[in-house]
Each structure stands twice: as structure tokens, then as C-alpha cells.
Design a protein around this motif. Structure first.
Motif, PDB file in Angstrom:
ATOM      1  N   GLY A 278     -26.166   6.117  29.729  1.00  0.00           N
ATOM      2  CA  GLY A 278     -24.915   5.693  30.343  1.00  0.00           C
ATOM      3  C   GLY A 278     -25.114   4.897  31.618  1.00  0.00           C
ATOM      4  N   TRP A 279     -26.020   5.358  32.467  1.00  0.00           N
ATOM      5  CA  TRP A 279     -26.399   4.641  33.693  1.00  0.00           C
ATOM      6  C   TRP A 279     -27.900   4.427  33.579  1.00  0.00           C
ATOM      7  CZ3 TRP A 279     -24.716   1.500  37.067  1.00  0.00           C
ATOM      8  CH2 TRP A 279     -25.197   1.421  38.375  1.00  0.00           C
ATOM      9  N   PRO A 280     -28.311   3.413  32.781  1.00  0.00           N
ATOM     10  CA  PRO A 280     -29.670   3.360  32.211  1.00  0.00           C
ATOM     11  C   PRO A 280     -30.671   2.601  33.069  1.00  0.00           C
ATOM     12  CG  PRO A 280     -28.317   1.664  31.246  1.00  0.00           C
ATOM     13  CD  PRO A 280     -27.459   2.352  32.274  1.00  0.00           C
ATOM     14  N   LEU A 281     -30.841   2.995  34.322  1.00  0.00           N
ATOM     15  CA  LEU A 281     -31.768   2.280  35.195  1.00  0.00           C
ATOM     16  C   LEU A 281     -33.183   2.286  34.613  1.00  0.00           C
ATOM     17  CD1 LEU A 281     -30.550   3.541  38.678  1.00  0.00           C
ATOM     18  CD2 LEU A 281     -29.983   1.390  37.521  1.00  0.00           C
ATOM     19  N   VAL A 282     -33.770   1.120  34.529  1.00  0.00           N
ATOM     20  CA  VAL A 282     -35.103   0.967  33.954  1.00  0.00           C
ATOM     21  C   VAL A 282     -35.992   0.291  34.988  1.00  0.00           C
ATOM     22  CG1 VAL A 282     -34.414  -1.211  32.808  1.00  0.00           C
ATOM     23  CG2 VAL A 282     -36.446   0.015  32.025  1.00  0.00           C
ATOM     24  N   ARG A 283     -37.170   0.891  35.260  1.00  0.00           N
ATOM     25  CA  ARG A 283     -38.109   0.361  36.254  1.00  0.00           C
ATOM     26  C   ARG A 283     -37.388   0.122  37.581  1.00  0.00           C
ATOM     27  NH1 ARG A 283     -43.507  -0.844  36.484  1.00  0.00           N
ATOM     28  NH2 ARG A 283     -43.268  -3.109  36.515  1.00  0.00           N
ATOM     29  N   PHE A 284     -36.748   1.169  38.073  1.00  0.00           N
ATOM     30  CA  PHE A 284     -36.007   1.086  39.332  1.00  0.00           C
ATOM     31  C   PHE A 284     -36.909   1.530  40.472  1.00  0.00           C
ATOM     32  CE2 PHE A 284     -33.106   2.591  42.631  1.00  0.00           C
ATOM     33  CZ  PHE A 284     -32.224   1.519  42.730  1.00  0.00           C
ATOM     34  N   GLY A 285     -37.069   0.681  41.463  1.00  0.00           N
ATOM     35  CA  GLY A 285     -37.905   0.993  42.611  1.00  0.00           C
ATOM     36  C   GLY A 285     -37.144   1.839  43.620  1.00  0.00           C
ATOM     37  N   THR A 286     -37.619   3.042  43.854  1.00  0.00           N
ATOM     38  CA  THR A 286     -36.921   3.943  44.774  1.00  0.00           C
ATOM     39  C   THR A 286     -37.098   3.540  46.229  1.00  0.00           C
ATOM     40  OG1 THR A 286     -38.814   5.442  45.013  1.00  0.00           O
ATOM     41  CG2 THR A 286     -37.278   5.863  43.172  1.00  0.00           C
ATOM     42  N   GLY A 287     -38.131   2.737  46.518  1.00  0.00           N
ATOM     43  CA  GLY A 287     -38.447   2.398  47.902  1.00  0.00           C
ATOM     44  C   GLY A 287     -39.355   3.412  48.571  1.00  0.00           C
ATOM     45  N   ASP A 288     -39.607   4.548  47.910  1.00  0.00           N
ATOM     46  CA  ASP A 288     -40.491   5.573  48.459  1.00  0.00           C
ATOM     47  C   ASP A 288     -41.928   5.331  48.005  1.00  0.00           C
ATOM     48  OD1 ASP A 288     -38.509   7.133  49.812  1.00  0.00           O
ATOM     49  OD2 ASP A 288     -37.846   7.872  47.854  1.00  0.00           O
ATOM     50  N   VAL A 289     -42.863   5.701  48.867  1.00  0.00           N
ATOM     51  CA  VAL A 289     -44.288   5.491  48.590  1.00  0.00           C
ATOM     52  C   VAL A 289     -44.973   6.834  48.394  1.00  0.00           C
ATOM     53  CG1 VAL A 289     -46.467   4.672  49.563  1.00  0.00           C
ATOM     54  CG2 VAL A 289     -44.386   3.305  49.827  1.00  0.00           C
ATOM     55  N   ALA A 290     -45.774   6.934  47.329  1.00  0.00           N
ATOM     56  CA  ALA A 290     -46.569   8.131  47.049  1.00  0.00           C
ATOM     57  C   ALA A 290     -47.790   7.717  46.245  1.00  0.00           C
ATOM     58  CB  ALA A 290     -45.748   9.171  46.289  1.00  0.00           C
ATOM     59  N   GLN A 291     -48.628   8.686  45.905  1.00  0.00           N
ATOM     60  CA  GLN A 291     -49.778   8.466  45.038  1.00  0.00           C
ATOM     61  C   GLN A 291     -49.587   9.236  43.739  1.00  0.00           C
ATOM     62  OE1 GLN A 291     -53.382   9.626  47.016  1.00  0.00           O
ATOM     63  NE2 GLN A 291     -52.814   8.642  48.929  1.00  0.00           N
ATOM     64  N   LEU A 300     -47.863   8.049  31.500  1.00  0.00           N
ATOM     65  CA  LEU A 300     -46.959   7.998  32.648  1.00  0.00           C
ATOM     66  C   LEU A 300     -47.368   9.053  33.675  1.00  0.00           C
ATOM     67  CD1 LEU A 300     -43.710   7.541  30.575  1.00  0.00           C
ATOM     68  CD2 LEU A 300     -44.792   5.806  32.023  1.00  0.00           C
ATOM     69  N   VAL A 301     -46.867   8.903  34.883  1.00  0.00           N
ATOM     70  CA  VAL A 301     -47.272   9.799  35.965  1.00  0.00           C
ATOM     71  C   VAL A 301     -46.645  11.174  35.768  1.00  0.00           C
ATOM     72  CG1 VAL A 301     -47.212  10.197  38.456  1.00  0.00           C
ATOM     73  CG2 VAL A 301     -47.580   7.882  37.568  1.00  0.00           C
ATOM     74  N   GLU A 302     -47.476  12.195  35.835  1.00  0.00           N
ATOM     75  CA  GLU A 302     -47.030  13.562  35.629  1.00  0.00           C
ATOM     76  C   GLU A 302     -46.846  14.307  36.954  1.00  0.00           C
ATOM     77  OE1 GLU A 302     -48.210  16.643  32.253  1.00  0.00           O
ATOM     78  OE2 GLU A 302     -49.845  16.340  33.677  1.00  0.00           O
ATOM     79  N   ARG A 303     -47.605  13.899  37.973  1.00  0.00           N
ATOM     80  CA  ARG A 303     -47.472  14.562  39.271  1.00  0.00           C
ATOM     81  C   ARG A 303     -47.704  13.543  40.371  1.00  0.00           C
ATOM     82  NH1 ARG A 303     -50.829  18.181  38.407  1.00  0.00           N
ATOM     83  NH2 ARG A 303     -52.412  17.929  40.024  1.00  0.00           N
ATOM     84  N   ILE A 304     -46.863  13.599  41.419  1.00  0.00           N
ATOM     85  CA  ILE A 304     -46.989  12.677  42.545  1.00  0.00           C
ATOM     86  C   ILE A 304     -47.290  13.456  43.817  1.00  0.00           C
ATOM     87  CG2 ILE A 304     -45.464  10.938  41.535  1.00  0.00           C
ATOM     88  CD1 ILE A 304     -43.223  11.973  43.379  1.00  0.00           C
ATOM     89  N   SER A 305     -47.845  12.755  44.786  1.00  0.00           N
ATOM     90  CA  SER A 305     -48.123  13.359  46.087  1.00  0.00           C
ATOM     91  C   SER A 305     -46.832  13.489  46.888  1.00  0.00           C
ATOM     92  CB  SER A 305     -49.098  12.466  46.863  1.00  0.00           C
ATOM     93  OG  SER A 305     -48.449  11.248  47.230  1.00  0.00           O
ATOM     94  N   LEU A 306     -46.923  14.133  48.043  1.00  0.00           N
ATOM     95  CA  LEU A 306     -45.828  14.079  48.995  1.00  0.00           C
ATOM     96  C   LEU A 306     -45.606  12.625  49.398  1.00  0.00           C
ATOM     97  CD1 LEU A 306     -46.646  17.103  51.353  1.00  0.00           C
ATOM     98  CD2 LEU A 306     -45.147  17.059  49.346  1.00  0.00           C
ATOM     99  N   LEU A 307     -44.401  12.307  49.842  1.00  0.00           N
ATOM    100  CA  LEU A 307     -44.077  10.930  50.199  1.00  0.00           C
ATOM    101  C   LEU A 307     -44.895  10.491  51.413  1.00  0.00           C
ATOM    102  CD1 LEU A 307     -40.209  10.808  49.744  1.00  0.00           C
ATOM    103  CD2 LEU A 307     -42.015  10.615  48.043  1.00  0.00           C
ATOM    104  N   GLN A 308     -45.313   9.229  51.378  1.00  0.00           N
ATOM    105  CA  GLN A 308     -46.134   8.682  52.456  1.00  0.00           C
ATOM    106  C   GLN A 308     -45.381   7.707  53.331  1.00  0.00           C
ATOM    107  OE1 GLN A 308     -49.798   7.210  50.882  1.00  0.00           O
ATOM    108  NE2 GLN A 308     -50.505   9.236  50.317  1.00  0.00           N
ATOM    109  N   GLY A 309     -44.198   7.316  52.941  1.00  0.00           N
ATOM    110  CA  GLY A 309     -43.433   6.362  53.728  1.00  0.00           C
ATOM    111  C   GLY A 309     -42.495   5.585  52.822  1.00  0.00           C
ATOM    112  N   ARG A 310     -42.037   4.447  53.330  1.00  0.00           N
ATOM    113  CA  ARG A 310     -41.134   3.583  52.583  1.00  0.00           C
ATOM    114  C   ARG A 310     -41.794   2.231  52.371  1.00  0.00           C
ATOM    115  NH1 ARG A 310     -36.778   4.861  49.879  1.00  0.00           N
ATOM    116  NH2 ARG A 310     -35.662   3.004  50.577  1.00  0.00           N
ATOM    117  N   VAL A 311     -41.423   1.579  51.288  1.00  0.00           N
ATOM    118  CA  VAL A 311     -41.881   0.220  51.041  1.00  0.00           C
ATOM    119  C   VAL A 311     -41.437  -0.643  52.222  1.00  0.00           C
ATOM    120  CG1 VAL A 311     -41.551  -1.808  49.596  1.00  0.00           C
ATOM    121  CG2 VAL A 311     -41.894   0.430  48.545  1.00  0.00           C
ATOM    122  N   GLY A 312     -42.320  -1.475  52.696  1.00  0.00           N
ATOM    123  CA  GLY A 312     -42.034  -2.267  53.889  1.00  0.00           C
ATOM    124  C   GLY A 312     -42.757  -1.713  55.098  1.00  0.00           C
TER     125      GLY A 312
END
Length: 407
Positions: A278-291, A300-312
């Protein structure tokens, strides 16, 4: 939370994206730009061919084609709520607020259920946080006290008089609440019933702050990674590093400029695709940075690190991004450093990284420098080009952690 076999996710993605492709012009345009159709989505490499849509791009499209920018595939009559994020960006929600979002799993995993009384201090105004947590808490059978933010003294009173057992808040507001209770004369933890707290993430030594709160107030803390666009994306699991991605969210960690997926351990933007049609966002960049910490069998990614910052906030040095959080972590791991910043520069055609640092009184330059170089390499996979020791007066407390002097 139900488990979804990863082998089925691309089949489900093809179906949901085909539904959206046929009804949402903005989704169709994304595929046409890549000269693809949803039926070409056989694996992560195919998904990565699609352009990343940023929040700014979504905002621009909503202004050009109000109110939803051509991304809505559901019927208008099925929209239950419209949330408003800064911009403003309009986010229609047309599905069950918890089954589609998974927050009940987060609370059940933390042991919340019948007999608990949960204080929810997240906002119920315009943004989805308050209501999504509300639905997740209610689904566990716990009793909910919906407060929203602010009014620390009144909420502190509720904690004591209603026998609250779990608090949902930002980390900073939780600290405000406990400090308010202590000023009111309560001896914590002996005089309250709080056993757990769901806390919002912070940069810096957030886990260290959580551990200190747990020890001082005899509670367990837990957290999740969520956005207004998707609701729950990932959640903590006991004994695991970072956040485990919930199966309905297809996550890639990508180069912020090219959109290409990055290998595990390299920081990049969290890019999310939903299975919702219904709201089918595909490859949407959250702006958050992690590993990426781990991948599932479908790539696909199964586990991410804590956030490291924002894009920019990141600066690229010899093809690797470094972020202000890397400097914060360096200071945390090397107590002999009081303050630090990274200066990124250029020597002819080579990009350089110089660390400027202030030593704590009594510490030795020689004993610290080798540790510092090795820890920085572990954090970023980059080798420092030089270390510059400065005095406190040359680096004020508000000096930026990361400076880009390449231009």
C-alpha cells in the motif's frame, strides 16, 4: 513476531512491488529509470540496480504531486492515519498498526505482558511513534498509560502512584524523570516498581550510559530502530550486538553517494525496502548510518550496528567514510585522550587523515600514540597519516569532531 523464510522474501517482494508498479506512478518511474520491472527482482543485486530514494526526494515529489507524490498504491479509503514528519512529509498508514509494525514482539521479548503498567512518553502528535508503541504495548496485554513527552513532575508522580513497571522514553527524558523523582525525595530503586525501560538511541557512549542506568536503578533497558516511514525496522536481541532486522524489512547498507551495497563492517546509509504494497517504499534511504554485522541467506542485511550518525556527517577518506561517532568511540576506548578531532586533508592527490588530540593530565604521548593508531584502524579500517598533540586551549570543548579540509 512471525518468522518469514528468507527464501520467500523476493517472491513476496515481486508480488507487492508489481501491485505498486501497476498503481503508483512514482514506483513505476523508479523501475523505468533502471530499465526493469518488479519481475526482475530475483536477488539483492537486482534490488541494488534501483535508485535510492532520499527523504528530500520524497518531499520534492510530494510537493510536485500532492499529497503523496505518486507513491501511494492503496485506495484512499483504506488510509487509517496520515502522519506528518518535518518537511512536511506525509506518511499514509493503511495497515494494522502493530501486525504490520512488529512492536508487540519487541515488548514481549522484553518480558512485558499482563500485569505490567507501561508509561509511554513518546509523542502522539502528528508523528507515529506514540501510537505505534501504544499498539505494540496493548497487544501484549499490558496496561498502558499514554502520556506523550513533557511534564516531568506529573509523569514522575504517575510512576510512583500507579506502580509503573516499564517506561518508554528517550534516554535523556528517562534521566530527567529519575532525577525529578530523586529531587522529590524518593530513594530509587527501592521505592519504585520499574523493572525495565525502552530507551531511544543516542550517539556517543550510549551503551555505557545504559549500563550505568541499569546498575544504578536496578532495571533492564532495551531498544529498537524505527522510523516514521517504516515503523519498526530492527530490534535488540539479548546477547546479540546491534539490532536484528525484522523479516518484513529488506535492508541494505549502501554507499551514501552511489547507492551501491557495502561489505560487512563498512559504514553506510541504511536503505530499506518494505514488503507492504500500500505504501510500497523501495530502496528508501533513511539517512541513518550504520554497519552491516551479518547477512541472511538471501544476501540482505540481517543485523546492523548501532547508529553512527547521519548521511552528510561522514567524510570520505581513501574510499572509506568516517563519521563523528568514530571519534567519540576513540575517546571512549582510550581514556588517556580527553578531546580529539579528525582533520581530513589532501596532500597532492592523496587524501589524508590527521588526528588532533588533547591528553588527560599525567598521560604519556608515547604510550598513547600506538594504541590510538591501532584503535582508529579497528574503528574505521583507515591508518592515520599523523597525530598532532595539542593543549586544551587549542581545542575548545565545542570543537567539531570531524573537519573536511579537502577542498
Amino acid at each position: 513476531m512471525h518468522t518469514l523464510p528468507t527464501t520467500d522474501r523476493f517472491r513476496l517482494l515481486r508480488a507487492s512491488q508489481q501491485f505498486a508498479y501497476d498503481r503508483a506512478p512514482a514506483i513505476r518511474a523508479i523501475y523505468q529509470l533502471a530499465m526493469m520491472t518488479p519481475q526482475d527482482l530475483q536477488g539483492p543485486a537486482d534490488l541494488a540496480r534501483l535508485a535510492v530514494t532520499s527523504k528530500d526526494s520524497l518531499l520534492d515529489k510530494q510537493r510536485q504531486s500532492p499529497p503523496f507524490g505518486g507513491f501511494l498504491a492503496a485506495d484512499d479509503t483504506s488510509i487509517r492515519r496520515i502522519y506528518v514528519s518535518p518537511g512536511p512529509v506525509y506518511e499514509p498508514h493503511s495497515f494494522d498498526e502493530d501486525t504490520g509494525k512488529g512492536f508487540s514482539h519487541v515488548f514481549r521479548q522484553a518480558g512485558i505482558g499482563p500485569g505490567d503498567r507501561v508509561l509511554n512518553t513518546w509523542s502522539y502528535h502528528l508523528v507515529p511513534a506514540g501510537l505505534l508503541l501504544d499498539a505494540g504495548i496493548a497487544a501484549t496485554g499490558a496496561t498502558l498509560i499514554p502520556c506523550g513527552p513533557g511534564g516531568a513532575e506529573q509523569q514522575a508522580q504517575l510512576i510512583m502512584e500507579l506502580g509503573i513497571t516499564c517506561i518508554c522514553s528517550s534516554t535523556s527524558f528517562f534521566v530527567t524523570l529519575v532525577e525529578t523523582l530523586e529531587r522529590m525525595g524518593y530513594d530509587l530503586p527501592s521505592q519504585w516498581k520499574v523493572r525495565s525501560a525502552m530507551l531511544g538511541g543516542e550517539l556517543g557512549d550510549w551503551m555505557g550510559k545504559r549500563r550505568a542506568l541499569e546498575q544504578k536503578y536496578a532495571i533492564r533497558t532495551f531498544s529498537a530502530y524505527a522510523t516514521g516511514d517504516f515503523g519498526l525496522i530492527a530490534y535488540e536481541e539479548l546477547g546479540q550486538l546491534g539490532y536484528t532486522v525484522q523479516p518484513d524489512r529488506l535492508v541494505q547498507i549502501c554507499d551514501p553517494h552511489t547507492g551501491a551495497p557495502l561489505p560487512p563492517g563498512e559504514p553506510g546509509q541504511i536503505v530499506v525496502t518494505t514488503l507492504d504494497s500500500g505504501w510500497p517504499l523501495v530502496r528508501f534511504g533513511t539517512g541513518d548510518v550504520a554497519q552491516a554485522l551479518a547477512h541472511s541467506p538471501d544476501g540482505l542485511v540481517e543485523r546492523i550496528s548501532l547508529l553512527q550518525g547521519r548521511v552528510g556527517q561522514g567524510v570520505k577518506v581513501r574510499e572509506i567514510f568516517i563519521y563523528p561517532r568514530n571519534v567519540e568511540e576513540l575517546i571512549i576506548r582510550i581514556p588517556a585522550i580527553e578531546r580529539a578531532q579528525i582533520i581530513v586533508g589532501k596532500n597532492q592527490h592523496r587524501e589524508t587523515a590527521t588526528l588532533r588530540a588533547v591528553l588527560t593530565p599525567g598521560a604519556s604521548h608515547e604510550a598513547t600514540q600506538s594504541d590510538l593508531i591501532e584503535v582508529f584502524r579497528q574503528l574505521t579500517r583507515l591508518r592515520l597519516d599523523s597525530v598532532e598533540w595539542v593543549i586544551q586551549e587549542d581545542m575548545p570543548t565545542d570543537a567539531p569532531l570531524l573537519v573536511d579540509n579537502k577542498l
